[in-house]
Motif scaffolding. Structure first.
Motif, PDB file in Angstrom:
ATOM      1  N   VAL A   1       0.846  -1.185   0.000  1.00  0.00           N
ATOM      2  CA  VAL A   1       0.000   0.000   0.000  1.00  0.00           C
ATOM      3  C   VAL A   1       0.887   1.243   0.000  1.00  0.00           C
ATOM      4  CG1 VAL A   1      -1.736   1.269   1.310  1.00  0.00           C
ATOM      5  CG2 VAL A   1      -1.781  -1.216   1.274  1.00  0.00           C
ATOM      6  N   VAL A   2       0.507   2.236  -0.786  1.00  0.00           N
ATOM      7  CA  VAL A   2       1.183   3.528  -0.782  1.00  0.00           C
ATOM      8  C   VAL A   2       0.160   4.550  -0.303  1.00  0.00           C
ATOM      9  CG1 VAL A   2       2.419   5.256  -2.128  1.00  0.00           C
ATOM     10  CG2 VAL A   2       2.663   2.849  -2.697  1.00  0.00           C
ATOM     11  N   ILE A   3       0.433   5.160   0.851  1.00  0.00           N
ATOM     12  CA  ILE A   3      -0.504   6.087   1.475  1.00  0.00           C
ATOM     13  C   ILE A   3      -0.101   7.517   1.133  1.00  0.00           C
ATOM     14  CG2 ILE A   3      -1.429   6.916   3.670  1.00  0.00           C
ATOM     15  CD1 ILE A   3      -0.819   4.100   4.765  1.00  0.00           C
ATOM     16  N   ASP A   4      -1.068   8.302   0.720  1.00  0.00           N
ATOM     17  CA  ASP A   4      -0.850   9.684   0.325  1.00  0.00           C
ATOM     18  C   ASP A   4      -1.132  10.610   1.501  1.00  0.00           C
ATOM     19  OD1 ASP A   4      -0.562  12.085  -0.959  1.00  0.00           O
ATOM     20  OD2 ASP A   4      -2.325  11.864  -2.238  1.00  0.00           O
ATOM     21  N   ARG A   5      -0.091  11.220   2.065  1.00  0.00           N
ATOM     22  CA  ARG A   5      -0.226  12.192   3.150  1.00  0.00           C
ATOM     23  C   ARG A   5       0.273  13.563   2.681  1.00  0.00           C
ATOM     24  NH1 ARG A   5      -3.186  10.470   7.504  1.00  0.00           N
ATOM     25  NH2 ARG A   5      -2.768   8.284   7.855  1.00  0.00           N
ATOM     26  N   THR A   6       0.100  13.843   1.386  1.00  0.00           N
ATOM     27  CA  THR A   6       0.559  15.119   0.848  1.00  0.00           C
ATOM     28  C   THR A   6      -0.557  16.156   0.924  1.00  0.00           C
ATOM     29  OG1 THR A   6      -0.046  14.441  -1.391  1.00  0.00           O
ATOM     30  CG2 THR A   6       2.201  13.990  -0.682  1.00  0.00           C
ATOM     31  N   ILE A   7      -0.175  17.425   0.764  1.00  0.00           N
ATOM     32  CA  ILE A   7      -1.114  18.517   0.963  1.00  0.00           C
ATOM     33  C   ILE A   7      -1.291  19.363  -0.297  1.00  0.00           C
ATOM     34  CG2 ILE A   7      -1.568  20.583   2.350  1.00  0.00           C
ATOM     35  CD1 ILE A   7       0.255  19.270   4.505  1.00  0.00           C
ATOM     36  N   THR A   8      -0.197  19.741  -0.932  1.00  0.00           N
ATOM     37  CA  THR A   8      -0.246  20.696  -2.034  1.00  0.00           C
ATOM     38  C   THR A   8      -0.247  19.991  -3.381  1.00  0.00           C
ATOM     39  OG1 THR A   8       2.151  20.857  -2.193  1.00  0.00           O
ATOM     40  CG2 THR A   8       1.051  22.347  -0.635  1.00  0.00           C
TER      41      THR A   8
ATOM     42  N   PHE B   1      11.480  20.121  -3.013  1.00  0.00           N
ATOM     43  CA  PHE B   1      11.015  20.457  -4.356  1.00  0.00           C
ATOM     44  C   PHE B   1      10.662  21.932  -4.408  1.00  0.00           C
ATOM     45  CE2 PHE B   1      10.413  15.978  -3.930  1.00  0.00           C
ATOM     46  CZ  PHE B   1      10.751  15.479  -5.169  1.00  0.00           C
ATOM     47  N   SER B   2      11.169  22.612  -5.424  1.00  0.00           N
ATOM     48  CA  SER B   2      10.893  24.040  -5.568  1.00  0.00           C
ATOM     49  C   SER B   2       9.464  24.237  -6.081  1.00  0.00           C
ATOM     50  CB  SER B   2      11.894  24.666  -6.545  1.00  0.00           C
ATOM     51  OG  SER B   2      11.640  24.196  -7.849  1.00  0.00           O
ATOM     52  N   PRO B   3       8.930  25.424  -5.896  1.00  0.00           N
ATOM     53  CA  PRO B   3       7.572  25.678  -6.382  1.00  0.00           C
ATOM     54  C   PRO B   3       7.450  25.650  -7.902  1.00  0.00           C
ATOM     55  CG  PRO B   3       8.203  27.312  -4.745  1.00  0.00           C
ATOM     56  CD  PRO B   3       9.424  26.507  -5.065  1.00  0.00           C
TER      57      PRO B   3
ATOM     58  N   PRO C   1       4.810  21.583   3.372  1.00  0.00           N
ATOM     59  CA  PRO C   1       4.967  22.730   2.462  1.00  0.00           C
ATOM     60  C   PRO C   1       5.631  23.914   3.147  1.00  0.00           C
ATOM     61  CG  PRO C   1       2.661  22.445   3.090  1.00  0.00           C
ATOM     62  CD  PRO C   1       3.430  21.335   3.735  1.00  0.00           C
ATOM     63  N   SER C   2       6.366  24.674   2.352  1.00  0.00           N
ATOM     64  CA  SER C   2       7.048  25.864   2.851  1.00  0.00           C
ATOM     65  C   SER C   2       6.958  26.946   1.784  1.00  0.00           C
ATOM     66  CB  SER C   2       8.511  25.551   3.153  1.00  0.00           C
ATOM     67  OG  SER C   2       9.212  26.729   3.441  1.00  0.00           O
ATOM     68  N   ALA C   3       6.648  28.156   2.199  1.00  0.00           N
ATOM     69  CA  ALA C   3       6.545  29.257   1.236  1.00  0.00           C
ATOM     70  C   ALA C   3       7.908  29.637   0.665  1.00  0.00           C
ATOM     71  CB  ALA C   3       5.904  30.462   1.904  1.00  0.00           C
TER      72      ALA C   3
END
Length: 151
Positions: free
Chosen positions: A49-56, A109-111, A87-89
């Protein structure tokens, strides 16, 4: 009204007690076979299983490309992974992948989102080999001084 509430709480308590007693009896019957409870392997049947805990959007894109590449590897069914993001601005997003509560990959990862696809596919290929090597290392190296997750 108060008597009805009390009656409902009593029913819940009785049902919970009966359920717990039933579980305890089932566990005791399993232990009568001579095996200790600790020696029994509990297999929940959930692997690969690959669980997605990402936001953006960056994290979701990484997850999409990673899981698309990961599913093609034979190692996919042996390991369960969770992909997390912070995430970071200022710097974009920090994405890390965990297997058995151990961080096996971390990247920033850059924006701009220019290299997400190639990086995610490369990470999937790299992790497949690295996780299989670690699994073999655990099986081959037996040291009574170390726990299972130490090496």
């Amino acid at each position: 009204m108060r008597a009805a509430r009390l009656s409902m709480h009593c029913r819940f308590f009785v049902l919970a007690t009966l359920a717990l007693a039933g579980w305890h009896c089932a566990a005791a019957q399993q232990l009568e076979g001579g095996e200790s409870f600790d020696s029994q392997v509990i297999d929940d049947g959930v692997q690969g299983v690959v669980i997605d805990r990402t936001i953006t959007f960056i994290g979701r894109s990484f997850f999409s490309y990673f899981s698309g590449e990961w599913i093609n590897h034979p190692a996919q069914g042996k390991f369960s992974l969770s992909i997390h993001e912070r995430p970071s601005a200022r710097t974009g997003s920090i994405i890390w992948i965990e297997n058995e509560r151990n961080v096996v990959y971390r990247g920033v990862f850059s924006p701009a989102r220019s290299a997400i696809e190639s990086t995610a596919k490369g990470v999937a290929q790299m992790l497949a080999g690295r996780l299989e090597e670690e699994m073999l290392r655990r099986q081959l190296i037996v040291n009574p001084d170390l726990a299972e997750d130490e090496w």
